[in-house]
Design an enzyme around this catalytic site. Structure first.
Site, PDB file in Angstrom:
ATOM      1  CB  ILE A   1       7.129 -24.749  -2.413  1.00 32.84           C
ATOM      2  CG1 ILE A   1       7.793 -24.634  -1.031  1.00 32.84           C
ATOM      3  CG2 ILE A   1       8.138 -25.192  -3.473  1.00 32.84           C
ATOM      4  CD1 ILE A   1       8.886 -23.586  -0.918  1.00 32.84           C
TER       5      ILE A   1
ATOM      6  CD  GLU B   1      20.255 -14.672  -2.402  1.00 38.83           C
ATOM      7  OE1 GLU B   1      19.987 -13.970  -1.419  1.00 38.83           O
ATOM      8  OE2 GLU B   1      20.858 -14.235  -3.402  1.00 38.83           O
TER       9      GLU B   1
END
Lengths: 316, 735
Positions: B619, B695
């Site tokens: 991340i 998404e």
């Protein structure tokens, strides 16, 4: 938007005179609905008369113990008025269930009553709509009608009136005070204020052209428990699928009005009388003669269930 | 640079800047209203005129006549563009319908004219004076009716329409526990805040377009193709984008009409699509009808998975790939998937956040919940039991990383899943029926070629240039973090410039590939810059360490800025990819948990709390990533409970075409959200070892909410959105 001229007036007489002088004039106050409609050319006034500075911005006690709410009192101010919150809680609750904080800061009492339907076909000028253009037809009938009227509708129009405030006012026996160009004043019971669509859904109220709303009056408080239940898919900032406004007395008697079911805030005297017998009986009276489409038939059981919930809540 | 072997240690792994929760560097501009969005670029070129689009009043047919006299005579009008006046136009590769219609009309609100005037108000008023007579043709607007005539579509983006593995029919027929159910998802609108907007200016035969667009290079190509001019003559500038969600992957009518309007008026023209036009003029996520068949052993092992989906689009369009994720998500020896495409004359369907997966998982993850219920199993345990670590259709192909089970397990603990009474319809909080639901989140990782240019100046400032876009996702920030990490400088010494077609071509923003791909491109350029810097400083590039504004090697330490003392150093490179994505299935995973309350009397449904646990590679910026997932969860809650474009099946258009009619969640709908990222790196994805989350965050959310509604009420709704009218007749009686 069509070009228009604009003037601001400072007396009711000047307002009605200006209306008489200008063909195609409209009064404007908060403009939260009218301006949107003008941008879409659903409303095409040639002249706007700004009536927001007529001094009708006070809430006063009436001689018979009720309240006179100036036509220009903002929805936010009305909802937060201490007398309204204490004696007419239904009205305060209905107001804060409507629109958003920003809109309530602009929207006025009279403008709220006069806001037009939110039928999506009314808003799309490519579609036939008898309310927008008399005689053009109704695209909502047989179309997307999940939000439309189940009572009081006609072959020409199945639009609903979108106001929450008006539902509370209907239950509270409000009356609309007006003045016309001749300076004549009158008081119209809210129950007589909206016209059934019939074959002329473009005519929405019993106001004469140029007649100006100066105030809304409420009779003296009736006590009881005040509940407004607005049912919607989204938790806020959405028009009611249906709403129930009720004042319930300790003995189970009371009064009830509905939003989202017809061309006006819907109240049936016979239904008030049925309230002590419960939601089923009262709903049967309220929605007698209801006509539904496949998409809005849910409103009938929803009204009954919501009213049942309101009555349970009133019992505590 | 080519990435074709799994990443080993590299400067990014230092994680001094990358991986830190970092405020968006464009945040102050956004919050102070000073980020210039396309329509507000008053300063870029003088003498801008205003264009207003006229949309078709019919869905299908032909313009029989157009009367422009009144509009032309209206005050301030400079020009009117119609198909008749525009000359021959091409159609972009990414567009299905033409962006300027007429005389043939392909869908409702297809642009048929642009009126250009001195002011916006004049253009809008004159547009209303354009008189168009139409001849209506019969169209097909009802997917349920058209599905019988649907056909097998050609492969789209490498996705086959049909797959078969094992012997599904026999396995399903003989399965002791079975489900065969039909689900529907409605058409969805992107409903982004910023409308499609463009300012066009011609200098001779060269066009500059300030616009709002996610994919600069695609859109340069499609503008050139539509206008019939060389690509070199088109410059696109799109530095700030007020939301796209796939609706701005392609050029739309605002861009083409602004260009045509500017040509016709002989001066720059700006065009924004009015909100009521956006829904039917632009693209949307197509509705689906899905059939899911599951077979399992009595102890809960899936033996057969079948998923079929029907969707519609204009002729020449493509299917909503709602079965794609089902090919990979759960183990079962016998499987089939199929997509069928019907011709519908509704507006053009196309990508919206997690195209395919979002509606596919809306259905599949209810089906999994239903199957768990039939088996008497906990839905978390059922999913865990049927995990696969390999591509079920190609068992020799492992996932690069797959920690779905950990997401589910950790999420269960955090959410208090254990406290959930498995029996539906019995948990009460006053008049509220309370339920908890779970769903898996799954979205593939796509690594796309992406280039960047980095410049080092004598002050030690680094400028990064790439045509990457920031659609509100945080691209500016993660790109700055990447360059800062690679060059050993603080974040505020990096200046990131995006969204200009003069910059090297990036992956763009779509398919959640942007974060990993664009930063990998910046990584490649920075590697090149590091070599150039080291050489310039007489250091060995092989062991040079870039740290704290200095370059160290062989006992020497020199200020980075010194390398550019006698001139800027510029390096440009791209990252491209070998076959790691074929050898390994690279995907992102998550588990969504939702708790809802359902008013037992009115049926009103309100989300009470939500949790997402995600495993999505490194991340890069936990703060921006969390914002992405929170936004996606909100969008998923909208899909669950309220979002639906209402189709008028007689006239062929989306009726609720504004934000009053098309409801998306407001703050009051979303009281509490939590997002957790598992610590993970994926060395097969890129040197960044990152994947995407934008998404993933929406995938499965709606099903988690729908499953929670079922748990609360015992009522299974298979047709989205889950609204109270679908519950009322099954709720407990009211006294």
């Amino acid at each position: 938007m069509k070009s228009f001229t604009y003037e601001r007036v400072d007396t009711p007489a000047a307002a009605t005179a200006a209306f008489a002088r200008n063909a195609g004039a409209r009064f404007i106050a908060g403009g939260t609905n009218l301006l949107d409609l003008m941008k879409l050319e659903i409303e095409t006034p040639a002249h706007l008369i700004d009536v927001s500075r007529l001094g009708f911005d006070r809430i006063e006690a009436t001689g018979d113990g009720g309240l006179r709410i100036g036509a220009m009192v903002r929805n936010t101010d009305l909802a937060s008025d201490a007398r309204v919150r204490r004696d007419y809680g239904l009205l305060s609750r209905a107001l804060v269930a409507g629109a958003s904080g920003q809109l309530r800061n602009k929207a006025t009492t009279a403008g709220n009553l006069l806001q037009r339907t939110r039928c999506p076909y009314f808003y799309d000028t490519n579609q036939p709509c008898n309310k927008r253009k008399a005689g053009s037809g109704c695209a909502a009938i047989g179309g997307f009608s999940r939000l439309h009227a189940v009572v009081g509708a006609s072959e020409a129009c199945i639009a609903t009136h979108p106001s929450d405030m008006a539902v509370a006012m209907q239950a509270l026996d409000a009356a609309v005070e007006t003045v016309d160009a001749a300076g004549k004043t009158r008081s119209i019971a809210l129950a007589d204020f909206y016209r059934a669509p019939g074959t002329t859904p473009h005519l929405e109220t019993t106001l004469a052209p140029g007649e100006l709303i100066t105030a809304v009056t409420l009779p003296k408080p009736v006590g009881g428990i005040h509940i407004y239940h607005k049912v919607r898919d989204r938790a806020s900032y959405a028009f009611a699928l249906i709403s129930v406004g009720a004042v319930v007395q300790p003995d189970g008697s009371g009064r009830v009005a509905l939003g989202g079911v017809g061309y006006k805030p819907w109240r049936v005297k016979a239904a008030d009388a049925e309230l002590p017998r419960g939601a089923k009986a009262a709903t049967a009276a309220l929605l007698a003669g209801a006509k539904t489409s496949h998409e809005n038939a849910y409103k009938l059981p929803l009204v009954e269930r919501t009213l049942a919930g309101v009555l349970m809540q009133a019992k505590g | 640079m080519k990435f074709d072997t799994p990443a080993t240690d590299n400067p990014i792994d230092r994680l001094k800047v990358v991986g830190k929760p970092t405020n968006r560097i464009d945040g102050p501009l956004k919050t102070s209203g000073t980020a210039p969005y396309a329509y507000e670029r008053h300063d870029v070129v003088p003498n801008q005129a205003y264009g207003y689009v006229v949309g078709s009043a019919i869905a299908k047919g032909r313009i029989s006549s157009m009367d422009l006299r009144a509009a032309r005579a209206a005050p301030g009008v400079l020009a009117i563009v119609t198909a008749a006046s525009a000359g021959k136009l091409g159609k972009g590769d990414f567009n299905t319908a033409r962006l300027l219609g007429g005389p043939d009309i392909q869908h409702y609100h297809q642009a048929v004219a642009l009126v250009v005037a001195e002011s916006f108000e004049q253009a809008r008023a004159a547009a209303a004076l354009v008189r168009v007579q139409y001849t209506r043709a019969k169209g097909s607007y009802d997917l349920a009716k058209a599905m019988d005539g649907a056909v097998k579509p050609p492969p789209a983006f490498g996705t086959e329409s049909d797959t078969r593995f094992g012997d599904f029919d026999s396995a399903f027929a003989s399965a002791p526990v079975k489900l065969d159910a039909r689900y529907t998802t409605p058409d969805h609108s992107h409903a982004m805040m910023e409308p499609h907007a463009s300012i066009a200016s011609w200098d001779g035969d060269k066009l500059t377009l300030w616009t709002s667009n996610q994919m600069i290079a695609w859109s340069v190509g499609d503008m050139a193709k539509t206008l019939g001019i060389p690509k070199e003559n088109v410059r696109l500038v799109s530095p700030y984008i007020g939301g796209g969600f796939g609706g701005k992957l392609f050029i739309r009518s605002d861009a083409v009409l602004a260009a045509l309007g500017a040509k016709a008026a002989g001066r720059p023209v700006k065009v924004a699509l009015p909100r009521p036009l956006m829904t039917n003029n632009t693209t949307h996520r197509p509705a689906t009808i899905q059939r899911i068949r599951l077979g399992a052993t009595t102890d809960g092992k899936l033996t057969a998975i079948g998923h079929e989906s029907w969707s519609g689009d204009l002729k020449g369009g493509g299917p909503e790939t709602a079965v794609a994720q089902t090919r990979l998500l759960y183990a079962a020896p016998h499987r089939m998937t199929a997509m069928r495409l019907a011709v519908l004359d509704l507006p053009e369907g196309n990508a919206m956040r997690a195209p395919g997966e979002a509606p596919g998982l809306m259905a599949l993850e209810i089906a999994i919940d239903e199957m768990a219920e039939r088996l008497g199993m906990d839905p978390v345990a059922f999913r865990i039991l049927n995990d696969t670590q390999v591509d079920p259709e190609k068992p020799e192909r492992p996932f690069s990383q797959r920690r779905l089970n950990e997401c589910l397990q950790f999420g269960s603990e955090l959410f208090g899943w254990e406290d959930r009474n498995p029996e539906p319809g019995v948990t009460r909080d006053g008049r509220w029926l309370v339920g908890m639901g779970v769903a898996a989140a799954f979205r593939n990782n796509l690594a796309e070629k992406s280039a960047a240019r980095v410049r080092l100046d004598r002050h030690g400032m680094v400028v990064v240039e790439t045509d990457m876009t920031d659609i509100g996702t945080g691209s500016y920030t993660i790109i700055a973090q990447t360059a800062a990490e690679m060059l050993g400088i603080p974040l505020d010494q990096v200046d990131v410039r995006l969204g200009d077609s003069r910059f090297p071509v990036s992956a763009g923003s779509g398919g959640q590939w942007g974060a990993n791909s664009s930063t990998a491109g910046v990584y490649a350029a920075c590697v090149k810059l590091r070599t150039a810097v080291a050489e310039k400083l007489g250091l060995d590039p092989a062991d040079a360490v870039f740290e704290k504004g200095k370059v160290r090697s062989g006992g020497k330490s020199v200020a980075l800025a010194k390398a550019a003392a006698d001139g800027e150093i510029v390096a440009e490179d791209f990252m491209e990819y070998g076959d790691l994505a074929q050898k390994f299935q690279q995907s992102t995973f998550g588990a969504h948990f939702a708790e809802v309350g359902v008013d037992a009397i009115t049926g009103e449904i309100r989300v009470r709390r939500m949790l997402a646990v995600c495993a999505a590679g490194r991340i890069l910026n936990p703060k921006a990533a969390r914002s992405q997932v929170i936004g996606a969860m909100t969008m998923g809650a909208g899909a669950a409970l309220m979002e639906e474009l209402a189709v008028d099946k007689r006239f062929g258009f989306f009726v609720n075409h504004d934000l009053a009619g098309y409801e998306v969640p407001v703050h009051a709908d979303i009281p509490h959200q939590e997002v957790v990222f598992l610590d993970e790196v994926d060395p097969t994805s890129s040197p960044m070892k990152a994947k995407g989350v934008g998404e993933l965050g929406i995938c499965g959310v709606a099903a988690a909410v729908a499953n929670a509604v079922h748990h609360a009420t015992g009522i299974r709704v298979r047709n989205y959105p889950v609204t109270l009218d679908k519950l009322l007749d099954k709720l407990p009686d009211v006294a």
